[in-house]
Scaffold this motif. Sequence first.
Motif, PDB file in Angstrom:
ATOM      1  N   LEU A 237      -9.859  -7.581  -7.998  1.00  0.00           N
ATOM      2  CA  LEU A 237      -8.933  -7.454  -6.621  1.00  0.00           C
ATOM      3  C   LEU A 237      -7.262  -8.108  -6.605  1.00  0.00           C
ATOM      4  O   LEU A 237      -6.533  -8.224  -6.774  1.00  0.00           O
ATOM      5  CB  LEU A 237      -9.313  -6.782  -5.302  1.00  0.00           C
ATOM      6  CG  LEU A 237      -8.235  -6.108  -3.820  1.00  0.00           C
ATOM      7  CD1 LEU A 237      -7.500  -5.086  -4.569  1.00  0.00           C
ATOM      8  CD2 LEU A 237      -8.490  -6.091  -2.788  1.00  0.00           C
ATOM      9  N   GLN A 238      -7.848  -9.657  -6.287  1.00  0.00           N
ATOM     10  CA  GLN A 238      -7.436 -10.604  -6.550  1.00  0.00           C
ATOM     11  C   GLN A 238      -6.498 -10.588  -7.770  1.00  0.00           C
ATOM     12  O   GLN A 238      -5.402 -11.151  -7.358  1.00  0.00           O
ATOM     13  CB  GLN A 238      -8.393 -11.513  -5.552  1.00  0.00           C
ATOM     14  CG  GLN A 238      -7.434 -13.277  -5.106  1.00  0.00           C
ATOM     15  CD  GLN A 238      -8.372 -14.153  -5.064  1.00  0.00           C
ATOM     16  OE1 GLN A 238      -9.254 -14.329  -5.336  1.00  0.00           O
ATOM     17  NE2 GLN A 238      -8.599 -14.497  -3.706  1.00  0.00           N
ATOM     18  N   ASN A 239      -7.548 -10.393  -8.739  1.00  0.00           N
ATOM     19  CA  ASN A 239      -6.620 -11.019  -9.838  1.00  0.00           C
ATOM     20  C   ASN A 239      -5.680 -10.164 -10.016  1.00  0.00           C
ATOM     21  O   ASN A 239      -4.462 -10.326 -11.269  1.00  0.00           O
ATOM     22  CB  ASN A 239      -7.699 -10.718 -11.279  1.00  0.00           C
ATOM     23  CG  ASN A 239      -8.250 -12.135 -10.646  1.00  0.00           C
ATOM     24  OD1 ASN A 239      -7.948 -13.265 -10.518  1.00  0.00           O
ATOM     25  ND2 ASN A 239     -10.053 -12.131 -11.293  1.00  0.00           N
ATOM     26  N   ILE A 240      -5.723  -8.957  -9.595  1.00  0.00           N
ATOM     27  CA  ILE A 240      -4.483  -7.405  -9.706  1.00  0.00           C
ATOM     28  C   ILE A 240      -3.574  -7.328  -8.884  1.00  0.00           C
ATOM     29  O   ILE A 240      -2.115  -7.685 -10.075  1.00  0.00           O
ATOM     30  CB  ILE A 240      -5.202  -6.072  -9.375  1.00  0.00           C
ATOM     31  CG1 ILE A 240      -6.029  -5.861 -10.792  1.00  0.00           C
ATOM     32  CG2 ILE A 240      -4.326  -5.451  -9.097  1.00  0.00           C
ATOM     33  CD1 ILE A 240      -6.993  -4.442  -9.892  1.00  0.00           C
ATOM     34  N   TYR A 241      -3.949  -8.684  -7.706  1.00  0.00           N
ATOM     35  CA  TYR A 241      -2.055  -9.121  -6.720  1.00  0.00           C
ATOM     36  C   TYR A 241      -2.044  -9.798  -8.112  1.00  0.00           C
ATOM     37  O   TYR A 241      -0.511 -10.083  -8.006  1.00  0.00           O
ATOM     38  CB  TYR A 241      -2.927  -9.141  -5.387  1.00  0.00           C
ATOM     39  CG  TYR A 241      -2.619  -7.979  -4.623  1.00  0.00           C
ATOM     40  CD1 TYR A 241      -1.999  -7.590  -4.397  1.00  0.00           C
ATOM     41  CD2 TYR A 241      -3.601  -7.455  -4.574  1.00  0.00           C
ATOM     42  CE1 TYR A 241      -1.353  -5.999  -3.121  1.00  0.00           C
ATOM     43  CE2 TYR A 241      -3.857  -5.486  -4.132  1.00  0.00           C
ATOM     44  CZ  TYR A 241      -2.835  -5.522  -3.070  1.00  0.00           C
ATOM     45  OH  TYR A 241      -2.709  -4.491  -2.553  1.00  0.00           O
ATOM     46  N   ARG A 242      -2.923 -11.043  -8.225  1.00  0.00           N
ATOM     47  CA  ARG A 242      -2.036 -11.848  -9.124  1.00  0.00           C
ATOM     48  C   ARG A 242      -1.250 -12.275  -9.819  1.00  0.00           C
ATOM     49  O   ARG A 242      -0.129 -12.154 -10.516  1.00  0.00           O
ATOM     50  CB  ARG A 242      -3.575 -13.173  -9.089  1.00  0.00           C
ATOM     51  CG  ARG A 242      -2.997 -14.680  -9.164  1.00  0.00           C
ATOM     52  CD  ARG A 242      -3.916 -15.771  -9.386  1.00  0.00           C
ATOM     53  NE  ARG A 242      -4.646 -15.836  -8.278  1.00  0.00           N
ATOM     54  CZ  ARG A 242      -6.306 -16.322  -8.495  1.00  0.00           C
ATOM     55  NH1 ARG A 242      -6.864 -16.459  -8.873  1.00  0.00           N
ATOM     56  NH2 ARG A 242      -6.322 -16.349  -6.794  1.00  0.00           N
ATOM     57  N   ALA A 243      -2.132 -11.292 -10.793  1.00  0.00           N
ATOM     58  CA  ALA A 243      -1.037 -11.012 -12.493  1.00  0.00           C
ATOM     59  C   ALA A 243      -0.306  -9.674 -11.658  1.00  0.00           C
ATOM     60  O   ALA A 243       1.047 -10.242 -12.610  1.00  0.00           O
ATOM     61  CB  ALA A 243      -2.363 -10.067 -12.618  1.00  0.00           C
ATOM     62  N   LYS A 244       0.458  -9.311 -11.009  1.00  0.00           N
ATOM     63  CA  LYS A 244       1.028  -9.015 -10.496  1.00  0.00           C
ATOM     64  C   LYS A 244       2.011  -9.288 -10.008  1.00  0.00           C
ATOM     65  O   LYS A 244       3.770  -9.175 -10.562  1.00  0.00           O
ATOM     66  CB  LYS A 244       1.087  -7.576  -9.612  1.00  0.00           C
ATOM     67  CG  LYS A 244       2.674  -6.650  -9.076  1.00  0.00           C
ATOM     68  CD  LYS A 244       3.244  -6.017 -10.167  1.00  0.00           C
ATOM     69  CE  LYS A 244       4.397  -5.195  -9.597  1.00  0.00           C
ATOM     70  NZ  LYS A 244       5.414  -5.110 -10.318  1.00  0.00           N
TER      71      LYS A 244
ATOM     72  N   LEU B  89       1.128  -1.407  -0.250  1.00  0.00           N
ATOM     73  CA  LEU B  89      -0.014  -0.023  -0.045  1.00  0.00           C
ATOM     74  C   LEU B  89       0.543   1.716  -0.274  1.00  0.00           C
ATOM     75  O   LEU B  89       0.536   2.354  -0.302  1.00  0.00           O
ATOM     76  CB  LEU B  89      -0.650  -0.235   0.994  1.00  0.00           C
ATOM     77  CG  LEU B  89      -1.370  -1.149   1.144  1.00  0.00           C
ATOM     78  CD1 LEU B  89      -2.385  -1.242   2.330  1.00  0.00           C
ATOM     79  CD2 LEU B  89      -2.440  -0.883  -0.353  1.00  0.00           C
ATOM     80  N   GLU B  90       2.079   1.151   0.648  1.00  0.00           N
ATOM     81  CA  GLU B  90       3.138   2.175   0.861  1.00  0.00           C
ATOM     82  C   GLU B  90       3.448   3.419  -0.680  1.00  0.00           C
ATOM     83  O   GLU B  90       3.254   4.103  -1.071  1.00  0.00           O
ATOM     84  CB  GLU B  90       3.755   2.123   1.976  1.00  0.00           C
ATOM     85  CG  GLU B  90       3.730   1.439   2.715  1.00  0.00           C
ATOM     86  CD  GLU B  90       3.769   0.067   3.071  1.00  0.00           C
ATOM     87  OE1 GLU B  90       2.806  -0.566   2.093  1.00  0.00           O
ATOM     88  OE2 GLU B  90       4.590  -0.656   3.959  1.00  0.00           O
ATOM     89  N   GLU B  91       4.146   1.448  -1.397  1.00  0.00           N
ATOM     90  CA  GLU B  91       4.568   1.656  -2.709  1.00  0.00           C
ATOM     91  C   GLU B  91       3.537   0.778  -3.759  1.00  0.00           C
ATOM     92  O   GLU B  91       3.656  -0.195  -4.701  1.00  0.00           O
ATOM     93  CB  GLU B  91       5.551   1.117  -3.264  1.00  0.00           C
ATOM     94  CG  GLU B  91       6.525   1.832  -1.884  1.00  0.00           C
ATOM     95  CD  GLU B  91       7.320   3.070  -2.463  1.00  0.00           C
ATOM     96  OE1 GLU B  91       6.382   3.221  -3.304  1.00  0.00           O
ATOM     97  OE2 GLU B  91       7.506   3.932  -1.780  1.00  0.00           O
ATOM     98  N   ALA B  92       2.779   1.647  -3.776  1.00  0.00           N
ATOM     99  CA  ALA B  92       1.266   0.904  -4.944  1.00  0.00           C
ATOM    100  C   ALA B  92       1.603   1.101  -5.896  1.00  0.00           C
ATOM    101  O   ALA B  92       2.293   1.615  -6.730  1.00  0.00           O
ATOM    102  CB  ALA B  92      -0.349   1.350  -4.654  1.00  0.00           C
ATOM    103  N   PHE B  93       1.727  -0.424  -6.103  1.00  0.00           N
ATOM    104  CA  PHE B  93       1.810  -0.673  -8.207  1.00  0.00           C
ATOM    105  C   PHE B  93       0.647   0.007  -9.246  1.00  0.00           C
ATOM    106  O   PHE B  93      -0.386   0.595  -8.468  1.00  0.00           O
ATOM    107  CB  PHE B  93       2.053  -2.250  -8.492  1.00  0.00           C
ATOM    108  CG  PHE B  93       1.399  -2.994  -7.940  1.00  0.00           C
ATOM    109  CD1 PHE B  93       0.190  -3.249  -9.117  1.00  0.00           C
ATOM    110  CD2 PHE B  93       0.820  -3.561  -7.102  1.00  0.00           C
ATOM    111  CE1 PHE B  93      -0.621  -4.204  -7.887  1.00  0.00           C
ATOM    112  CE2 PHE B  93       0.093  -4.165  -5.882  1.00  0.00           C
ATOM    113  CZ  PHE B  93      -1.054  -5.080  -6.932  1.00  0.00           C
ATOM    114  N   GLN B  94       1.624   0.223 -10.853  1.00  0.00           N
ATOM    115  CA  GLN B  94       0.589   0.835 -11.094  1.00  0.00           C
ATOM    116  C   GLN B  94      -1.265   0.203 -11.047  1.00  0.00           C
ATOM    117  O   GLN B  94      -1.730   1.197 -11.903  1.00  0.00           O
ATOM    118  CB  GLN B  94       1.272   1.127 -12.453  1.00  0.00           C
ATOM    119  CG  GLN B  94       0.871   1.964 -13.575  1.00  0.00           C
ATOM    120  CD  GLN B  94       0.912   2.256 -15.413  1.00  0.00           C
ATOM    121  OE1 GLN B  94       2.056   1.994 -14.994  1.00  0.00           O
ATOM    122  NE2 GLN B  94       0.133   2.741 -16.045  1.00  0.00           N
ATOM    123  N   THR B  95      -1.117  -1.047 -11.598  1.00  0.00           N
ATOM    124  CA  THR B  95      -2.323  -1.003 -11.776  1.00  0.00           C
ATOM    125  C   THR B  95      -3.232  -1.642 -10.946  1.00  0.00           C
ATOM    126  O   THR B  95      -4.770  -1.094 -10.973  1.00  0.00           O
ATOM    127  CB  THR B  95      -2.086  -3.036 -12.361  1.00  0.00           C
ATOM    128  OG1 THR B  95      -1.668  -3.593 -11.358  1.00  0.00           O
ATOM    129  CG2 THR B  95      -1.759  -2.496 -13.885  1.00  0.00           C
TER     130      THR B  95
END
Length: 520
Positions: A331-338, A188-194
Amino acid sequence: MSSSVPSPETDKSRKYDRQIRLWGDHGQSLLENSQICLVNANALGTEILKGLVLPGIGSFTIIDHNLVTDEDIGCNFFLEPSSLGQSRAKHCTKFLQELNPDVNGESIDDNIDTIIANNPEFFKNFSVVVSCGLNEKSLIKLSNLLWELNIPFMSCQSVGFLGSARIQMKEHCVIETHPDNKHQDLRLEEAFQTLEEHVSNIKLGPKVPWLIILYKNLEVYRKKHDRKIPNTYKEKSELRDIIRSSMTADEENFEEAIRSVNSSFGGGKVNSEVQKILNDSCCINLNKNSSPFWIMARGLKDFIEKDGKGYLPLPGTIPDMTADTSLYINLQNIYRAKAIQDADAVFRRVQQLLKELNKSSDWISEKDVRLFCREAAYISVTRGSKISDEYEKGSKTSMISDELENPDSLISHYVVLRAMERFQTEHGYIPGEVNVETDPARIKSLATRLVNDWGISSQLNDDLFHEICRYGGAEIHSISSFLGGCCAHEIIKLVTRQYKPFDNTIIYDGIKSQSETFKF
């Protein structure tokens, strides 16, 4: 209509279902391919094997030249009256195999010293070698041989109410350590773009995942505090108040966000233990003998320094949340893809390293790298010491001296057990087995000589020497059973390379129900 017959794989999965939940199919596969050697099938030794045969090791071999005695039958559950006078190795092997027909067993009626002298290569194919109740001379020989062969070795004792176990291994690398308190890496402190793009398009409400609520309110807090993250109790309380102010009613997802303030920051950073691994010469200076662990560690190091901008690969998992199903899955898919993206970057680096080392590209699979990346925050390396060095050169003498001054420490039990092994080597029998009246003075003399050789002047309690002689080397089954279960757990850790084994000695006092670990 004929009923369908389950495949062997299905049967095995059902049989081992509960343990597969602990260490997975890959851990079970390693266990089923392991070969364990036991030297001396006393009560402790067979209890250790019981704890390995039941979960399904591949095979075991018992080396024991002793014949079954009345004492054996009284304390060893894997012998019966008809075994009296017969080969202890053969009869224990027979009854242990009855526990699990999938496990192969073999017995060798020979003296361990003879095998070491005449056929040292015999041990090279074993996953782990375990000895129980060896005298000092034989123990040192076996320790030196297994150290040269790089075979993990566990030396165990069970005498009366006392027990001990010592693990010898050169290096033990663990990817899946299964920490008790695993910190969430939500970035959360360094959130990725997606993640930023996804969150920006969602409005807060009663069905929004708490992670999004926390992220949006964290941004409000950071705008007020020069982009800083709340660290102190006061700062986190302020963030909680900001979250409360954004609530329109008593909504469970907002309450979850408030409760998660303490545990949701700091993920992805390299801790001191992992940094030590990344700075290790084995990680920096790879060669053709480097293990897959160290090659993946080097790939991880390069990723952190370049692609990851100082952060570990994202694990890609998020906790359960009270939320609309579609919002949570998105949301889960976004984390999984990253996480897949990060793991792919590490995998490419690992492939390049394999090419530079002239190793096959399939030596480390993509699946291996993804597991490594998922667990990267908790990987562990333990380097051990040789038992024979502990016996011949002495080690940790300052620690022993300090512990001997502590009346609650079990280090005095360690000294007594060491003296018992020395006694057995010098006199040819276990103290108390022949002469209960004179043996306490003899074993105390040996113990005093030991601590003096270590440069320690502490006085030793006479009661322990009388107690060890009162046992006369006899095993109490309940003590051997408890200690055997503990030792079996540690061997499973060594074989599956999951969870951290103790490092490197455990002493158990059955009278006090107290155990303590020491590192020598």
